[in-house]
Design an enzyme around this catalytic site. Structure first.
Site, short mmCIF file in Angstrom:
data_model
loop_
_atom_site.label_atom_id
_atom_site.label_comp_id
_atom_site.label_asym_id
_atom_site.label_seq_id
_atom_site.Cartn_x
_atom_site.Cartn_y
_atom_site.Cartn_z
N HIS A 62 0.64 -1.34 0.11
CA HIS A 62 -0.05 -0.08 -0.05
C HIS A 62 0.95 1.36 -0.10
CE1 HIS A 62 -3.53 -2.59 1.91
NE2 HIS A 62 -3.67 -2.54 0.69
N HIS A 63 2.07 1.01 -0.21
CA HIS A 63 3.12 2.30 -0.34
C HIS A 63 2.45 3.33 -1.14
CE1 HIS A 63 4.97 0.48 -3.28
NE2 HIS A 63 5.72 1.41 -3.75
N ARG A 64 1.78 2.81 -2.24
CA ARG A 64 1.14 3.79 -3.34
C ARG A 64 -0.10 3.08 -3.67
NH1 ARG A 64 4.56 7.40 -6.77
NH2 ARG A 64 6.33 7.65 -6.07
N LYS A 101 -2.22 -2.31 -8.04
CA LYS A 101 -2.72 -2.69 -9.37
C LYS A 101 -2.07 -4.08 -9.62
CE LYS A 101 -3.75 -1.09 -13.70
NZ LYS A 101 -4.57 -2.48 -13.73
N LYS A 103 7.57 -4.90 -10.14
CA LYS A 103 7.25 -4.41 -11.63
C LYS A 103 6.89 -2.85 -11.91
CE LYS A 103 5.38 -7.88 -13.68
NZ LYS A 103 4.39 -8.55 -14.22
N ASP A 162 8.49 2.69 -13.22
CA ASP A 162 7.94 4.05 -12.71
C ASP A 162 6.40 4.14 -13.00
OD1 ASP A 162 10.43 4.91 -11.58
OD2 ASP A 162 11.21 5.14 -13.53
N LYS A 183 -3.04 -8.61 -7.01
CA LYS A 183 -3.20 -9.82 -7.79
C LYS A 183 -4.41 -10.33 -7.60
CE LYS A 183 -1.24 -11.29 -11.60
NZ LYS A 183 -0.40 -10.47 -12.64
N SER A 196 -1.54 -0.12 -18.79
CA SER A 196 -2.65 -0.10 -18.01
C SER A 196 -2.48 1.24 -17.54
CB SER A 196 -2.69 -1.28 -17.12
OG SER A 196 -3.13 -2.22 -17.64
P1 NAD Z 1 -3.42 -16.66 -21.56
O1 NAD Z 1 -4.33 -17.32 -20.87
O2 NAD Z 1 -3.70 -15.41 -22.67
O3 NAD Z 1 -2.32 -17.59 -22.30
C1 NAD Z 1 -1.50 -18.49 -21.78
C2 NAD Z 1 -1.46 -19.48 -22.80
O4 NAD Z 1 -0.34 -20.63 -22.29
C3 NAD Z 1 -2.58 -20.33 -23.17
O5 NAD Z 1 -2.86 -20.37 -24.54
C4 NAD Z 1 -2.30 -21.95 -22.60
O6 NAD Z 1 -3.17 -22.97 -23.24
C5 NAD Z 1 -0.78 -21.84 -22.82
N1 NAD Z 1 -0.43 -22.84 -21.66
C6 NAD Z 1 -0.70 -23.10 -20.41
N2 NAD Z 1 0.07 -24.10 -19.94
C7 NAD Z 1 0.67 -24.69 -20.90
C8 NAD Z 1 2.01 -25.39 -20.96
N3 NAD Z 1 2.30 -26.31 -20.02
N4 NAD Z 1 2.71 -25.49 -21.95
C9 NAD Z 1 2.47 -24.57 -23.09
N5 NAD Z 1 1.34 -23.97 -23.03
C10 NAD Z 1 0.72 -23.63 -21.81
O7 NAD Z 1 -2.39 -15.85 -20.66
P2 NAD Z 1 -1.54 -14.51 -20.77
O8 NAD Z 1 -2.30 -13.28 -20.43
O9 NAD Z 1 -0.71 -14.61 -21.95
O10 NAD Z 1 -0.47 -14.77 -19.64
C11 NAD Z 1 0.72 -15.61 -19.85
C12 NAD Z 1 1.61 -15.40 -18.63
O11 NAD Z 1 2.20 -14.04 -18.70
C13 NAD Z 1 1.22 -15.47 -17.25
O12 NAD Z 1 2.36 -15.82 -16.29
C14 NAD Z 1 0.65 -14.08 -16.73
O13 NAD Z 1 0.96 -13.76 -15.60
C15 NAD Z 1 1.93 -13.37 -17.69
N6 NAD Z 1 1.72 -11.90 -18.03
C16 NAD Z 1 0.40 -11.66 -18.31
C17 NAD Z 1 0.24 -10.25 -18.80
C18 NAD Z 1 -0.94 -9.73 -19.59
O14 NAD Z 1 -1.00 -8.54 -19.73
N7 NAD Z 1 -1.76 -10.39 -19.96
C19 NAD Z 1 1.16 -9.11 -18.22
C20 NAD Z 1 2.44 -9.62 -17.72
C21 NAD Z 1 2.48 -10.78 -17.28
#
Ligand code: NAD
Length: 472
Positions: A65-67, A71, A95, A100, A107, A363
């Site tokens: 909660h420092h900011r 998100k 992150k 910044d 989450k 975002s």
């Molecule tokens: P998503 O649901 O759109 O896609 C994930 C894909 O990974 C799916 O197609 C799924 O079938 C596949 N998958 C799952 N297990 C698998 C495996 N064992 N082998 C191969 N493929 C597999 O999710 P996303 O939004 O693309 O998120 C993916 C990662 O990125 C997560 O760790 C998430 O926390 C991170 N992330 C997402 C965002 C965002 O803006 N969406 C931002 C930062 C980080």
């Protein structure tokens, strides 16, 4: 993935925290405060599914909660548990600090497998989850602002917005209660691709840095480098598409739930996505060889991109890695123990808390757009366009020469929202990389880019606490 493995994710983040903290001068009391999760809300709520009621387990964790607002995305997965959400929330704090973005980390997680439900049932679950968040004051433009993550996208964000507005529609900034919304509902152009685009910028920066080039033995520049991607969802697909289109990267391997495909000659990312959409699998894509799902990790390449879930590179399989660079598009794909092995093997890991920060960066732009109630570019696009046109016309009359209409429209173009978003993201990724590299190059025994990124983040968060006067 077993429950014990999930539990190790938070532990892994804390281990990385401790390693980095040892390279700072931050007071131990303050370090303890930064390390813990400030608020954990676990809920169980009933949702009518077909003829019965199902009790759904869900979480929202506010790490710091420092900011404010806090998100972080909302994950829909049957693997969700408290440890996972806590780990992901903590990563969000670091992150945001690195890029910044003035938010604390949070989450959300809902323990459901989206494939097991109809669209209508998912809508009911999402809306009910949102009501739980509203009831406990765990959502709001100045409190806590969710976004998409694994298993969710703009559809879910639109349901969250609509539910929030049903209860709080008279709040003037209600639109800023969630990001990653469809553009017609207050979203921002360029958000869907943002995480993947940021991953591309992050890798591109790394491949321009002399120290990293020396460590990996790779030649300068991203063009022509080979890439393997695990996960073809939002992050994996855009990382592939943009790296191919704008970086001239050669994708030689793709891995999804159904298996892994490989082609030495290169795989067209769009063709692979279209094929999977049509056939429900990547297996059988013309011109590719089929491998076991787990074999993605062992394909020899320049850049390995885990873009699915956490804890996929472990002590069991780290020795199989044959890449020079791992770009952590997913959150937490490498366990702390696996990283020790990879460091010894000389593999450079571009850490999640930097390389996948494009999503939260854009975002932040979306939230700012919602608070300003105006699209970016509206005030200045035409003004800039007219100014550039006047400059070109002046030069034409001074020199007596003229340029073609095509050249003129290229030079005098004012920026649209998506142009500004992309350039803001590029600037952010480039600046953050420089900050991390400064620590990496100047701090003795820092060891890894993750340590350097963590130190960068911790110093900023600690400084915020001190500025706030929480720790005099
Ligand atoms: P998503 O649901 O759109 O896609 C994930 C894909 O990974 C799916 O197609 C799924 O079938 C596949 N998958 C799952 N297990 C698998 C495996 N064992 N082998 C191969 N493929 C597999 O999710 P996303 O939004 O693309 O998120 C993916 C990662 O990125 C997560 O760790 C998430 O926390 C991170 N992330 C997402 C965002 C965002 O803006 N969406 C931002 C930062 C980080």
């Amino acid at each position: 993935m077993s429950n014990s493995k999930q539990a190790r994710f938070f532990e892994s983040v804390q281990t990385n925290f401790d390693k980095a903290a040892a390279h700072t001068d931050i007071h131990p009391g303050l370090l303890n405060q930064i390390k813990v999760c400030n608020a954990v809300y676990q809920m169980n709520f009933p949702v009518k599914i077909k003829d019965s009621y199902e009790v759904i387990e869900a979480y929202r964790v506010q790490h710091s909660h420092h900011r404010l607002p806090t998100k972080g995305g909302i994950r829909f997965s049957h693997l969700v548990d408290q440890d996972e959400v806590m780990a992901l929330a903590a990563l969000m704090t670091y992150k945001c600090a690195i890029v910044d973005v003035p938010f604390g980390g949070a989450k959300g997680g809902v323990k459901v497998s989206p494939r097991a439900y109809t669209e209508e049932e998912l809508e009911r679950i999402t809306r009910r989850y949102t009501v739980e968040l509203i009831r406990k004051n765990f959502i709001g433009p100045s409190v806590d602002v969710p976004a998409p993550d694994y298993g969710t996208g703009e559809r879910e964000m639109a349901w969250i917005l609509d539910t929030y507005q049903t209860f709080k529609g008279t709040e003037i900034d209600a639109g800023g209660c969630v990001t990653g919304k469809p553009v017609r509902q207050g979203g921002i152009n360029g958000r869907t691709e943002a995480t993947g685009r940021g991953v591309f910028y992050g890798i591109r920066e790394a491949l321009l840095d002399e120290k990293i080039l020396k460590q990996t033995g790779l030649s300068k520049g991203i063009a022509g480098k080979t890439m393997v991607i695990q996960g073809m969802g939002n992050v994996g697909s855009y990382t592939g598409l943009i790296s191919q289109a704008e970086g001239d990267v050669k994708i030689i391997g793709l891995s999804e739930l159904e298996g892994t495909i490989y082609s030495e000659k290169g795989i067209d990312m769009q063709a692979a996505l279209d094929f999977r959409k049509e056939h429900g699998t990547i297996i059988g894509l013309p011109g590719t060889q089929t491998l076991e799902r787990a074999d993605w990790i062992a394909i020899e390449c320049d850049i390995l991109v885990p873009a699915a879930l956490e804890s996929v590179i472990t002590i069991e399989n780290a020795h199989r890695v044959r890449t020079k660079i791992i770009a952590e598009a997913a959150n937490g794909p490498t366990t702390a123990a696996a990283e020790d092995i990879l460091n010894k093997m000389g593999v450079v890991i571009i850490p999640d808390m930097f390389v996948n920060a494009g999503g939260v960066t854009v975002s932040y732009f979306e939230w700012l757009k919602n608070l300003s109630h105006m699209r970016f570019g509206r005030m200045d696009k035409r003004f800039n366009q007219n100014t550039y046109l006047n400059i070109v016309s002046t030069f034409e009359s001074l020199t007596g020469k003229s340029i073609t209409e095509k050249e003129k429209s290229f030079i005098t173009k004012g920026a649209d929202e998506v142009d500004l978003v992309r350039s803001g993201l590029e600037e952010t990724m480039s600046n953050s990389f420089e900050q991390i590299m400064e620590v990496y190059k100047n701090k003795k025994d820092i060891g890894s880019l993750r340590n350097a990124a963590f130190v960068t983040a911790l110093n900023k968060v600690a400084n915020d606490y001190l500025t706030l006067g929480v720790f005099p």
